[in-house]
Design a protein around this motif. Structure first.
Motif, PDB file in Angstrom:
ATOM      1  N   ARG A 173      -1.789  -4.747  20.671  1.00 53.01           N
ATOM      2  CA  ARG A 173      -2.428  -6.057  20.775  1.00 53.01           C
ATOM      3  C   ARG A 173      -3.865  -5.970  21.281  1.00 53.01           C
ATOM      4  NH1 ARG A 173       1.354  -6.096  25.196  1.00 53.01           N
ATOM      5  NH2 ARG A 173       2.852  -7.024  23.751  1.00 53.01           N
TER       6      ARG A 173
ATOM      7  N   CYS B  21      -8.650  -7.658  15.853  1.00 53.24           N
ATOM      8  CA  CYS B  21      -8.362  -7.891  14.440  1.00 53.24           C
ATOM      9  C   CYS B  21      -8.503  -6.582  13.668  1.00 53.24           C
ATOM     10  CB  CYS B  21      -9.324  -8.947  13.883  1.00 53.24           C
ATOM     11  SG  CYS B  21      -9.044  -9.293  12.129  1.00 53.24           S
TER      12      CYS B  21
ATOM     13  N   GLU C 115      -2.360  -7.889   6.582  1.00 55.13           N
ATOM     14  CA  GLU C 115      -3.439  -8.325   5.689  1.00 55.13           C
ATOM     15  C   GLU C 115      -4.460  -7.207   5.499  1.00 55.13           C
ATOM     16  OE1 GLU C 115      -1.569 -11.890   7.538  1.00 55.13           O
ATOM     17  OE2 GLU C 115      -2.301  -9.954   8.244  1.00 55.13           O
ATOM     18  N   ALA C 116      -4.802  -6.529   6.591  1.00 59.19           N
ATOM     19  CA  ALA C 116      -5.765  -5.420   6.484  1.00 59.19           C
ATOM     20  C   ALA C 116      -5.209  -4.297   5.605  1.00 59.19           C
ATOM     21  CB  ALA C 116      -6.109  -4.890   7.875  1.00 59.19           C
TER      22      ALA C 116
ATOM     23  N   ARG D  96      -8.627  -6.126  10.572  1.00 59.15           N
ATOM     24  CA  ARG D  96      -9.459  -6.165   9.371  1.00 59.15           C
ATOM     25  C   ARG D  96     -10.777  -5.436   9.600  1.00 59.15           C
ATOM     26  NH1 ARG D  96      -8.740 -12.179   6.620  1.00 59.15           N
ATOM     27  NH2 ARG D  96      -6.744 -11.703   5.609  1.00 59.15           N
TER      28      ARG D  96
ATOM     29  N   GLU E  57      -3.014  -4.653   3.172  1.00 60.32           N
ATOM     30  CA  GLU E  57      -3.024  -5.110   1.793  1.00 60.32           C
ATOM     31  C   GLU E  57      -4.426  -5.045   1.199  1.00 60.32           C
ATOM     32  OE1 GLU E  57      -2.179  -6.343  -1.901  1.00 60.32           O
ATOM     33  OE2 GLU E  57      -0.790  -5.615  -0.358  1.00 60.32           O
ATOM     34  N   GLU E  58      -5.457  -5.330   1.984  1.00 59.98           N
ATOM     35  CA  GLU E  58      -6.833  -5.221   1.494  1.00 59.98           C
ATOM     36  C   GLU E  58      -7.168  -3.766   1.158  1.00 59.98           C
ATOM     37  OE1 GLU E  58      -9.189  -6.900   4.579  1.00 59.98           O
ATOM     38  OE2 GLU E  58      -8.562  -8.975   4.172  1.00 59.98           O
TER      39      GLU E  58
ATOM     40  N   PRO F 141       1.360  -8.051  13.074  1.00 60.73           N
ATOM     41  CA  PRO F 141       0.922  -9.247  12.323  1.00 60.73           C
ATOM     42  C   PRO F 141      -0.043 -10.121  13.109  1.00 60.73           C
ATOM     43  CG  PRO F 141       3.207  -9.463  13.072  1.00 60.73           C
ATOM     44  CD  PRO F 141       2.812  -8.058  13.347  1.00 60.73           C
TER      45      PRO F 141
ATOM     46  N   GLN G 228      -2.414  -9.188  14.841  1.00 62.26           N
ATOM     47  CA  GLN G 228      -3.748  -8.599  14.713  1.00 62.26           C
ATOM     48  C   GLN G 228      -4.163  -8.483  13.245  1.00 62.26           C
ATOM     49  OE1 GLN G 228      -1.467  -7.317  17.037  1.00 62.26           O
ATOM     50  NE2 GLN G 228      -2.628  -8.538  18.506  1.00 62.26           N
ATOM     51  N   SER G 229      -3.512  -9.212  12.362  1.00 61.89           N
ATOM     52  CA  SER G 229      -3.806  -9.204  10.916  1.00 61.89           C
ATOM     53  C   SER G 229      -3.623  -7.817  10.307  1.00 61.89           C
ATOM     54  CB  SER G 229      -5.232  -9.712  10.650  1.00 61.89           C
ATOM     55  OG  SER G 229      -5.416 -11.012  11.162  1.00 61.89           O
TER      56      SER G 229
END
Length: 962
Positions: A297, A301, A656-657, A303, A659-660, A650, A652-653
């Motif tokens: 944590r 982020c 999504e990171a 990303r 998947e990018e 999740p 901390q994204s």
């Protein structure tokens, strides 16, 4: 105490090293730089440092040494035992061990065992482990295997303790240098840069340098994001040696320093600090991975950490290589410095081949393995010839080699080689000798082929009879054959064998082997071949090419000493990166730990350190193939950890990171697939049924050809109209066709010679025919045993028959009126019964055809019966036939007999008329695989008919041709 510094992860190490050195030497006189001694770990890094220093302005350069050349700085050291001599002497001892205890290992592993034992002795020298430490190990709770190897090591290790190898000599040099520095410190700074101190000798040298007032260590890839509790937990080698920072922990512990005592060599900052923290957390030792939840944590982020990272998960290695090549091509187009880092040489070769599409030649640090060059392949081929029979495949491989006959008329050499290949395919023999080549040449025009055949035969004849002899004798004969082959007929010298970079490297390696051959003792041809392959496998060749200045291919070691704007970490699969630890047949893991040697996880830890440095560079592509040629692959443990960590955060994204990263990789995969895709959709071929003009259709077929015409008419079209004959394989084997031919000859000879139907006489004939026609000892023994099982069945048939053999393996024919067609046959045997009628026999080595098969397509004997009644066999005249029989002499002997009636023969003859008459019409096509008995039955012309693009249930497609 000197200075222990580090350069941040992701910063160009050589550039930062030079900047820090220049900053420390600022304000000092010019000659001060010449007193600096700089020790680097690779020649490539030394070249890069010299380039950067030279580009920064005119000045005196420091004295730059390699860590592996420290022994050159200390005079009066005892000479090291040459590595090859050590391995040859060890191989002789291991051969004696295996002779005494053959269950310990196979003989083929002798030289691999010698290599691993030499490595172990070198490691003992590096880590200062005396032979007594091995003998003192307690192996009572281990298996008996380890007790035997310990006893052998207790004998061998003291023998070589007084003969220092290169590793032991290097440690003696470091000890002498450290002792000298205690009384006479060097005048200028001494700096060790780029090494992790993973080997005992290197660590000892680094400790000696750190003890100097002007000494300095510059550490690569030092992780400042590792918390102190985790750092302290690295003290247990059993759980931490595979961690990338373990070697630094051990070095600093020996220097009585902590991670906080490591200073910054320059004021550079990490290129991607957020990514470094993420990677550092993902690489935590397994016992503390629970910290992912507590510390994850704090990463913020993800990303931001994922920026500059691309993840490629290719479906197969070829697509992975194409995607990497596209990435490097784009970098070259943009003028960026890019590198592929991978230990997978197969992948790097595929990438280099893909880059050749655009004329890009990468600067490859590894070069090409010597054994895969033309010179290496020829030497390996010849090394495996002694003690074996020469096959057509091996002979033609040698004759077609690009270095063969390079000192003579290679054009005629290739022409005669092609003609010889056709002859060997058609006529054999399976194991040609000089007499066979001379006999073939005698049938050809006198254009020099006789001299050529004599040269081939004289060069390669007699190799089969070579047995055990000295290594020197094996080597001299090996080189004599290689040079004579390369020179060519009537030429002297060695042709192009020793020319170019590969030839020069092979010549140097062979010269070393020749110089040490007296230490090899006597060996069999198989042992010599294994030894030569082992020696050759250690050679590498770097061709002088004009490489692209900004596109590189590096091994994993270069990740710590080079800088690039973009790096691709390729082949990130477990077993490749990291590779599996080399098996140690001498000491297990616990014995190594007790003796003070390195654990197998050391190599994994070094690979992890290389990965941690490479992934910290400005822009990184992580690449792997989901499948290889055999099965699904497993992601590299580091990549797997990184993905699991990101997917588990999740908040901390992280997902999504991740998947990018994958999305960026999919874009390159899409381009790679498009690059390979054909321009348009190629329609599948339809099931062919060509319709040639009537006048070119066959006017004669054997009875076996009628069967083919019924089952696969396309094969008749290809063989008789297109006149395409299948080539026999180069590697001739004792197949079913030869077995049938031998059986027919045995029975024909037995019957033709006459005499009582005795078992002994039949087996004598069989043994004689097998010795003449079957040159494979195993096949001879097997087939003779099969004939032995079927002999009594055949002899009982002979004894119970009152018929007289009147036709044996002779040809006949008859016209099929009113059609313009002739039917031919070569019956195995025709007997005359007491009533004057005939009995036609066909022998089968397998299962004879059933009555249903005979009715559908297996009409051979029925047609022969119809021919006999029409006078098709001239010596017999028109004679009625009472019976036809298929005699199966396979594992289960059996007779399939059919009584002949006028109605049956009339029906068969009418069917033949209808069949031939039908194919006498232009509208009748020769359909492919019309009525095959089994779908999986392979035909000689299936590839020509494009079978596989169409299925058996597809209708045929008639098409006029010709």
């Amino acid at each position: 105490m000197g200075e222990v510094s580090a350069i941040p992860l992701g910063v160009d190490f050589p550039s930062a090293l030079v900047r820090g050195l220049l900053a420390r030497m600022e304000g000092q006189p010019p000659e001060a730089m010449a007193r600096v001694q700089l020790f680097l770990n690779t020649a490539r890094m030394r070249r890069r440092v010299v380039e950067i220093l030279t580009a920064s302005g005119a000045r005196l350069l420091p004295r730059i040494h390699l860590l592996g050349d420290v022994a050159a700085l200390v005079p009066d050291l005892p000479a090291a035992v040459p590595p090859l001599r050590l391995r040859l002497e060890l191989a002789r001892l291991i051969t004696a061990l295996l002779n005494a205890q053959p269950d310990l290992a196979p003989r083929a592993a002798t030289f691999d065992l010698a290599e691993s034992l030499a490595t172990l002795l070198g490691e003992m020298g590096q880590e200062d482990v005396p032979p007594e430490a091995i003998g003192a190990l307690d192996v009572s709770h281990h298996s008996a295997h380890w007790a035997r190897t310990q006893a052998f090591l207790a004998i061998v290790a003291p023998i070589f303790a007084g003969q220092p190898d290169g590793d032991r000599r290097a440690r003696l040099a470091v000890e002498a240098l450290a002792a000298r520095w205690q009384t006479r410190p060097p005048e200028g700074p001494v700096i060790v840069a780029g090494s992790t101190g993973s080997r005992g000798t290197t660590a000892l040298f680094m400790r000696a340098v750190a003890a100097l007032p002007q000494g300095a260590l510059v550490l690569p890839g030092f992780d400042r994001d590792l918390p102190l509790p985790v750092w302290e937990a690295l003290s247990d080698a059993l759980t931490a040696e595979d961690h990338p920072q373990y070697r630094f922990h051990r070095l600093l512990r020996d220097l009585d320093l902590g991670p906080g005592d490591v200073t910054d060599w320059t004021d550079d900052i990490p290129v991607a600090p957020a990514r470094n923290r993420l990677v550092s957390l993902s690489l935590r030792p397994a016992p503390v991975t629970d910290q992912w939840l507590s510390e994850g944590r704090d990463l913020g982020c993800l990303r931001a950490a994922g920026q500059g990272l691309t993840l490629i998960e290719a479906p197969r290695p070829r697509i992975e290589a194409q995607a990497i090549a596209l990435i490097l091509r784009k970098a070259a187009e943009d003028g960026r410095r890019a590198a592929l880092i991978s230990p997978d040489r197969g992948l790097t070769r595929m990438v280099a081949a893909a880059l050749d599409r655009w004329g890009i030649v990468p600067d490859d640090s590894a070069g090409e393995p010597l054994q895969q060059t033309a010179a290496g392949r020829l030497l390996r081929l010849i090394g495996h010839l002694p003690g074996r029979r020469l096959t057509p495949e091996t002979l033609l491989t040698l004759l077609k080699h690009p270095l063969t006959a390079t000192g003579a008329d290679r054009g005629n050499h290739l022409r005669w080689t092609r003609d010889l290949e056709l002859h060997l395919r058609r006529n054999g023999p399976p194991f040609p000798v000089a007499a066979d080549l001379a006999a073939w040449a005698a049938t050809r025009p006198a254009d020099g082929v006789a001299d050529w055949a004599e040269w081939v035969g004289a060069t390669l004849d007699g190799l089969e009879g070579i047995g055990t002899r000295s290594l020197s004798a094996h080597l001299e004969h090996h080189l004599r054959v290689a040079e004579r082959l390369a020179a060519g007929p009537g030429a002297t010298g060695s042709g192009a064998l020793w020319s170019a970079a590969a030839g020069e490297a092979a010549c140097a390696l062979v010269s070393d082997l020749r110089a040490e051959a007296e230490h090899g003792g006597d060996m069999s041809p198989a042992d010599y071949a294994e030894l030569f392959d082992s020696v050759l496998s250690r050679g590498e060749v770097r061709e002088t090419v004009t490489a692209h200045p900004g596109i590189m291919i590096w091994g994993t070691l270069e990740a710590r000493v080079q800088g690039a704007d973009l790096v691709v970490l390729g082949g990130l699969n477990d077993g490749t990166w990291p590779s599996l630890p080399d098996p140690d047949p001498w000491l297990n893991r616990q014995m190594r730990l007790a003796a003070g040697l390195l654990l197998p996880e050391r190599q994994i830890g070094l690979s992890a350190h290389d990965y941690q440095q490479a992934v910290a560079m400005p822009e990184v592509v992580l690449s792997r193939a989901v499948r290889d040629a055999e099965a699904e692959t497993v992601p590299s443990r580091w990549l797997n950890r990184l993905q699991n960590l990101m997917a588990g955060l999740p908040a901390q994204s992280g997902p999504e990171a991740l998947e990018e990263m994958r999305a960026r990789g999919r874009r390159w995969l899409t381009r790679a697939v498009q690059l390979e895709a054909p321009e348009g959709i190629q329609p599948l071929a339809r099931r062919p049924a060509p319709r040639p003009p009537v006048e070119v259709r066959p006017r004669q077929l054997p009875v076996t050809g009628i069967r083919t015409l019924i089952r696969d008419p396309y094969a008749v079209y290809a063989s008789t109209i297109l006149r395409l004959k299948p080539l026999a394989p180069l590697r001739q084997t004792p197949d079913a066709r030869l077995r049938g031919s031998v059986l027919h000859r045995v029975l024909e000879t037995f019957v033709r010679e006459g005499g009582p139907p005795e078992h002994a006489r039949l087996m004598t004939v069989a043994a004689r025919i097998l010795a003449e026609d079957v040159p494979w000892p195993a096949a001879r023994a097997l087939w003779l045993a099969r004939m032995e099982r079927a002999a009594d069945f055949f002899l009982d048939l002979e004894a119970g028959s009152e018929a007289e053999p009147v036709w044996l393996e002779e040809s006949g024919g008859v016209r099929v009126d009113p059609l313009d067609f002739r039917l031919t046959a070569r019956p195995d045997r025709i007997d005359r019964l007491p009533d004057g009628t005939l009995h036609i026999v066909d022998y089968k080595t397998g299962i004879p055809p059933t009555p249903k098969q005979q009715k559908a397509f297996e009409k051979q004997l029925l047609l022969e019966a119809a021919m006999a009644e029409r006078g098709g066999f001239r010596a017999l005249g028109p004679t009625p036939v009472s019976r036809v029989s298929y005699i199966g002499l396979g594992l289960t002997p059996k007779v399939e007999a059919t009584d002949i009636t006028e109605e049956l023969l009339g029906e068969v003859w009418e069917q033949l008329h209808a069949l031939i008459g039908r194919y006498g019409l232009r509208e009748q096509g020769y359909a492919a695989r019309r009525a095959v008995f089994e779908d999986r039955m392979a035909g000689d012309y299936d590839h020509l008919a494009r079978y596989g693009e169409w299925e058996m249930q597809d209708p045929s497609h008639p098409e006029d041709v010709g």
